[in-house]
Design an enzyme around this catalytic site. Structure first.
Site, PDB file in Angstrom:
ATOM      1  N   TYR A   1     105.283 -10.750 -20.653  1.00 22.84           N
ATOM      2  CA  TYR A   1     104.943 -10.618 -22.086  1.00 22.84           C
ATOM      3  C   TYR A   1     104.863  -9.148 -22.492  1.00 22.84           C
ATOM      4  O   TYR A   1     105.219  -8.787 -23.603  1.00 22.84           O
ATOM      5  CB  TYR A   1     103.656 -11.384 -22.420  1.00 22.84           C
ATOM      6  CG  TYR A   1     103.985 -12.811 -22.800  1.00 22.84           C
ATOM      7  CD1 TYR A   1     104.085 -13.808 -21.831  1.00 22.84           C
ATOM      8  CD2 TYR A   1     104.294 -13.141 -24.108  1.00 22.84           C
ATOM      9  CE1 TYR A   1     104.465 -15.108 -22.181  1.00 22.84           C
ATOM     10  CE2 TYR A   1     104.666 -14.425 -24.459  1.00 22.84           C
ATOM     11  CZ  TYR A   1     104.755 -15.412 -23.492  1.00 22.84           C
ATOM     12  OH  TYR A   1     105.154 -16.681 -23.834  1.00 22.84           O
TER      13      TYR A   1
ATOM     14  N   ARG B   1     108.365  -8.313 -23.158  1.00 24.63           N
ATOM     15  CA  ARG B   1     108.799  -8.857 -24.457  1.00 24.63           C
ATOM     16  C   ARG B   1     108.179  -8.058 -25.603  1.00 24.63           C
ATOM     17  O   ARG B   1     108.836  -7.781 -26.609  1.00 24.63           O
ATOM     18  CB  ARG B   1     108.384 -10.325 -24.594  1.00 24.63           C
ATOM     19  CG  ARG B   1     109.217 -11.285 -23.796  1.00 24.63           C
ATOM     20  CD  ARG B   1     108.833 -12.725 -24.107  1.00 24.63           C
ATOM     21  NE  ARG B   1     109.226 -13.122 -25.457  1.00 24.63           N
ATOM     22  CZ  ARG B   1     108.817 -14.284 -26.014  1.00 24.63           C
ATOM     23  NH1 ARG B   1     107.997 -15.101 -25.370  1.00 24.63           N
ATOM     24  NH2 ARG B   1     109.210 -14.604 -27.223  1.00 24.63           N
TER      25      ARG B   1
ATOM     26  N   HIS C   1     102.284 -19.941 -34.168  1.00 25.00           N
ATOM     27  CA  HIS C   1     102.508 -19.860 -32.718  1.00 25.00           C
ATOM     28  C   HIS C   1     101.917 -18.588 -32.133  1.00 25.00           C
ATOM     29  O   HIS C   1     102.236 -18.210 -31.015  1.00 25.00           O
ATOM     30  CB  HIS C   1     104.022 -19.929 -32.408  1.00 25.00           C
ATOM     31  CG  HIS C   1     104.603 -21.246 -32.804  1.00 25.00           C
ATOM     32  ND1 HIS C   1     105.968 -21.425 -32.983  1.00 25.00           N
ATOM     33  CD2 HIS C   1     104.030 -22.446 -33.073  1.00 25.00           C
ATOM     34  CE1 HIS C   1     106.185 -22.693 -33.330  1.00 25.00           C
ATOM     35  NE2 HIS C   1     105.029 -23.319 -33.400  1.00 25.00           N
TER      36      HIS C   1
ATOM     37  N   CYS D   1      85.987 -17.379 -24.580  1.00 28.81           N
ATOM     38  CA  CYS D   1      84.534 -17.504 -24.263  1.00 28.81           C
ATOM     39  C   CYS D   1      83.621 -17.255 -25.457  1.00 28.81           C
ATOM     40  O   CYS D   1      82.491 -17.719 -25.489  1.00 28.81           O
ATOM     41  CB  CYS D   1      84.183 -16.553 -23.115  1.00 28.81           C
ATOM     42  SG  CYS D   1      84.444 -14.808 -23.531  1.00 28.81           S
TER      43      CYS D   1
ATOM     44  N   CYS E   1      88.459 -10.206 -19.132  1.00 30.29           N
ATOM     45  CA  CYS E   1      87.780 -10.268 -20.432  1.00 30.29           C
ATOM     46  C   CYS E   1      86.491  -9.451 -20.328  1.00 30.29           C
ATOM     47  O   CYS E   1      85.708  -9.645 -19.387  1.00 30.29           O
ATOM     48  CB  CYS E   1      87.458 -11.729 -20.764  1.00 30.29           C
ATOM     49  SG  CYS E   1      86.302 -11.919 -22.135  1.00 30.29           S
TER      50      CYS E   1
ATOM     51  N   CYS F   1      83.447 -12.108 -20.290  1.00 30.72           N
ATOM     52  CA  CYS F   1      83.174 -13.125 -19.238  1.00 30.72           C
ATOM     53  C   CYS F   1      83.965 -12.890 -17.962  1.00 30.72           C
ATOM     54  O   CYS F   1      83.771 -13.598 -16.973  1.00 30.72           O
ATOM     55  CB  CYS F   1      83.497 -14.520 -19.782  1.00 30.72           C
ATOM     56  SG  CYS F   1      85.267 -14.875 -19.893  1.00 30.72           S
TER      57      CYS F   1
ATOM     58  N   THR G   1     114.704 -21.700 -40.148  1.00 31.09           N
ATOM     59  CA  THR G   1     114.189 -22.544 -39.062  1.00 31.09           C
ATOM     60  C   THR G   1     115.114 -23.735 -38.855  1.00 31.09           C
ATOM     61  O   THR G   1     115.630 -24.311 -39.812  1.00 31.09           O
ATOM     62  CB  THR G   1     112.745 -23.016 -39.329  1.00 31.09           C
ATOM     63  OG1 THR G   1     112.295 -23.791 -38.200  1.00 31.09           O
ATOM     64  CG2 THR G   1     112.623 -23.845 -40.597  1.00 31.09           C
TER      65      THR G   1
HETATM   66  P1  OAD Z   1     115.484 -21.628 -33.825  1.00 32.60           P
HETATM   67  O1  OAD Z   1     116.051 -20.525 -32.991  1.00 32.60           O
HETATM   68  O2  OAD Z   1     115.352 -22.998 -33.267  1.00 32.60           O
HETATM   69  O3  OAD Z   1     116.318 -21.764 -35.201  1.00 32.60           O
HETATM   70  C1  OAD Z   1     116.632 -20.580 -35.901  1.00 32.60           C
HETATM   71  C2  OAD Z   1     117.291 -21.016 -37.204  1.00 32.60           C
HETATM   72  O4  OAD Z   1     117.607 -19.825 -37.929  1.00 32.60           O
HETATM   73  C3  OAD Z   1     118.601 -21.786 -36.992  1.00 32.60           C
HETATM   74  O5  OAD Z   1     118.576 -22.945 -37.807  1.00 32.60           O
HETATM   75  C4  OAD Z   1     119.671 -20.795 -37.479  1.00 32.60           C
HETATM   76  O6  OAD Z   1     120.749 -21.453 -38.140  1.00 32.60           O
HETATM   77  C5  OAD Z   1     118.891 -19.983 -38.494  1.00 32.60           C
HETATM   78  N1  OAD Z   1     119.424 -18.623 -38.723  1.00 32.60           N
HETATM   79  C6  OAD Z   1     120.175 -17.871 -37.894  1.00 32.60           C
HETATM   80  N2  OAD Z   1     120.455 -16.674 -38.482  1.00 32.60           N
HETATM   81  C7  OAD Z   1     119.828 -16.684 -39.696  1.00 32.60           C
HETATM   82  C8  OAD Z   1     119.711 -15.756 -40.767  1.00 32.60           C
HETATM   83  N3  OAD Z   1     120.317 -14.546 -40.722  1.00 32.60           N
HETATM   84  N4  OAD Z   1     118.982 -16.110 -41.862  1.00 32.60           N
HETATM   85  C9  OAD Z   1     118.376 -17.324 -41.924  1.00 32.60           C
HETATM   86  N5  OAD Z   1     118.436 -18.251 -40.932  1.00 32.60           N
HETATM   87  C10 OAD Z   1     119.161 -17.933 -39.843  1.00 32.60           C
HETATM   88  O7  OAD Z   1     114.070 -21.080 -34.310  1.00 32.60           O
HETATM   89  P2  OAD Z   1     112.879 -21.889 -34.947  1.00 32.60           P
HETATM   90  O8  OAD Z   1     113.339 -22.982 -35.808  1.00 32.60           O
HETATM   91  O9  OAD Z   1     112.002 -20.847 -35.532  1.00 32.60           O
HETATM   92  O10 OAD Z   1     108.022 -22.177 -30.399  1.00 32.60           O
HETATM   93  O11 OAD Z   1     112.121 -22.542 -33.684  1.00 32.60           O
HETATM   94  C11 OAD Z   1     111.669 -21.603 -32.737  1.00 32.60           C
HETATM   95  C12 OAD Z   1     110.416 -22.109 -32.147  1.00 32.60           C
HETATM   96  O12 OAD Z   1     110.809 -22.928 -31.047  1.00 32.60           O
HETATM   97  C13 OAD Z   1     109.651 -20.925 -31.638  1.00 32.60           C
HETATM   98  O13 OAD Z   1     108.594 -20.626 -32.516  1.00 32.60           O
HETATM   99  C14 OAD Z   1     109.217 -21.392 -30.275  1.00 32.60           C
HETATM  100  C15 OAD Z   1     110.339 -22.303 -29.838  1.00 32.60           C
HETATM  101  O14 OAD Z   1     109.883 -23.300 -28.972  1.00 32.60           O
HETATM  102  C16 OAD Z   1     106.926 -21.651 -29.699  1.00 32.60           C
HETATM  103  O15 OAD Z   1     106.974 -20.553 -29.190  1.00 32.60           O
HETATM  104  C17 OAD Z   1     105.753 -22.557 -29.640  1.00 32.60           C
END
Ligand code: OAD
Length: 255
Positions: free
Chosen positions: A69, A72, A121, A133, A156, A159, A197
């Site tokens: 992380y 990242r 998230h 804690c 932490c 704790c 999304t």
């Molecule tokens: P995804 O990567 O599943 O989907 C990204 C979406 O953005 C797709 O539908 C693409 O078509 C669209 N996209 C790509 N380029 C774009 C642009 N320039 N403008 C607008 N849209 C564009 O991402 P999410 O739907 O956010 O969860 O799902 C990701 C989640 O799934 C994360 O938050 C993570 C993962 O499991 C956790 O970490 C809990």
């Protein structure tokens, strides 16, 4: 880009009294935010995300998960908000009320100036006690801690349990307060702007349905590709958010 759709979106947003913006990874795409997979580079290629982003993985090897992380976080720290993030932040000066509900953990909406952001998230720049804690979440300011970084995460200060990233891992439930507020605001929205999304991950993906069902919200879906929300959207604009959102702001200013 379909100018008639841009103008209709501008008119709908200008009339909104309770706007909710729901965003996903697509809104950060034009910032070049490294995806989950991108961060599995170099020495990390040997690992599967399931080995790195789960409570079990952290329990088994806190240093491995902590170091990934940190890797990242360094990657994300190098990117900036794009024109789409800034356009969403500008809506705050133009409309009576706007809340951003994001699935992204990159903190770019906040960096662009949005002041009411529900990070469903979590946020990769935040840390918390893995035992929460002092209550959920027990946020810890890691920059103020002294510890042996070679040993992995800090303990932490309250704790002694390991400090961890304040992000939602696979098989984990979402932060309770954030989810409750997101559900409530989605149910009361009169317009929901869904940006970038796939609508594949729950419970975020249910929020547009909630807005439509509980308050008959007008749904605007912005995505270069169709997603699971497109079929129920009142207005689907197929294009990159970094271009579409600034065009909508310009149309709002010229109305
Ligand atoms: P995804 O990567 O599943 O989907 C990204 C979406 O953005 C797709 O539908 C693409 O078509 C669209 N996209 C790509 N380029 C774009 C642009 N320039 N403008 C607008 N849209 C564009 O991402 P999410 O739907 O956010 O969860 O799902 C990701 C989640 O799934 C994360 O938050 C993570 C993962 O499991 C956790 O970490 C809990």
């Amino acid at each position: 880009m379909d100018l008639a759709k841009i103008r209709e979106a501008a008119d709908r947003l200008l009339k909104s009294q309770a706007l909710v913006v729901l965003t996903g990874a697509g809104v950060s795409k034009e910032s070049g935010v490294p995806t989950f997979r991108d961060a599995l580079d170099g020495l990390w290629t040997q690992y599967d995300p399931q080995q790195l982003a789960t409570p079990e993985a952290f329990e088994a090897d806190p240093k491995l998960v902590w170091d990934w992380y940190e890797h990242r976080r360094e990657l994300v720290s190098k990117v900036k908000p794009n024109t789409g993030h800034y356009a969403i932040a500008q809506l705050e000066d133009m409309l009576p009320h706007i809340t951003v509900i994001t699935q992204n953990i990159d903190g770019l909406h906040q960096a662009a100036g949005s002041t009411d952001v529900i990070a469903l998230h979590g946020n990769i720049h935040h840390h918390k006690c893995s035992a929460d804690c002092q209550g959920e979440p027990t946020l810890i300011e890691v920059s103020k801690l002294e510890w042996d970084h070679a040993g992995g995460p800090p303990p932490c200060p309250y704790c002694g349990a390991w400090v961890r990233p304040d992000v939602v891992w696979f098989n984990e439930r979402l932060p309770v307060e954030a989810l409750e507020r997101a559900n409530k605001l989605s149910s009361q929205a009169d317009v929901m702007l869904v940006v970038g999304t796939a609508g594949a991950v729950q419970p975020a993906a249910s929020m547009p349905y909630r807005a439509k069902r509980y308050n008959g919200a007008f749904l605007i879906d912005i995505n270069p590709d169709e997603d699971t929300i497109t079929p129920i959207a009142d207005l689907y604009i197929d294009g990159p958010s970094g271009e579409v959102l600034p065009a909508i702001i310009d149309a709002m200013r010229s109305r």
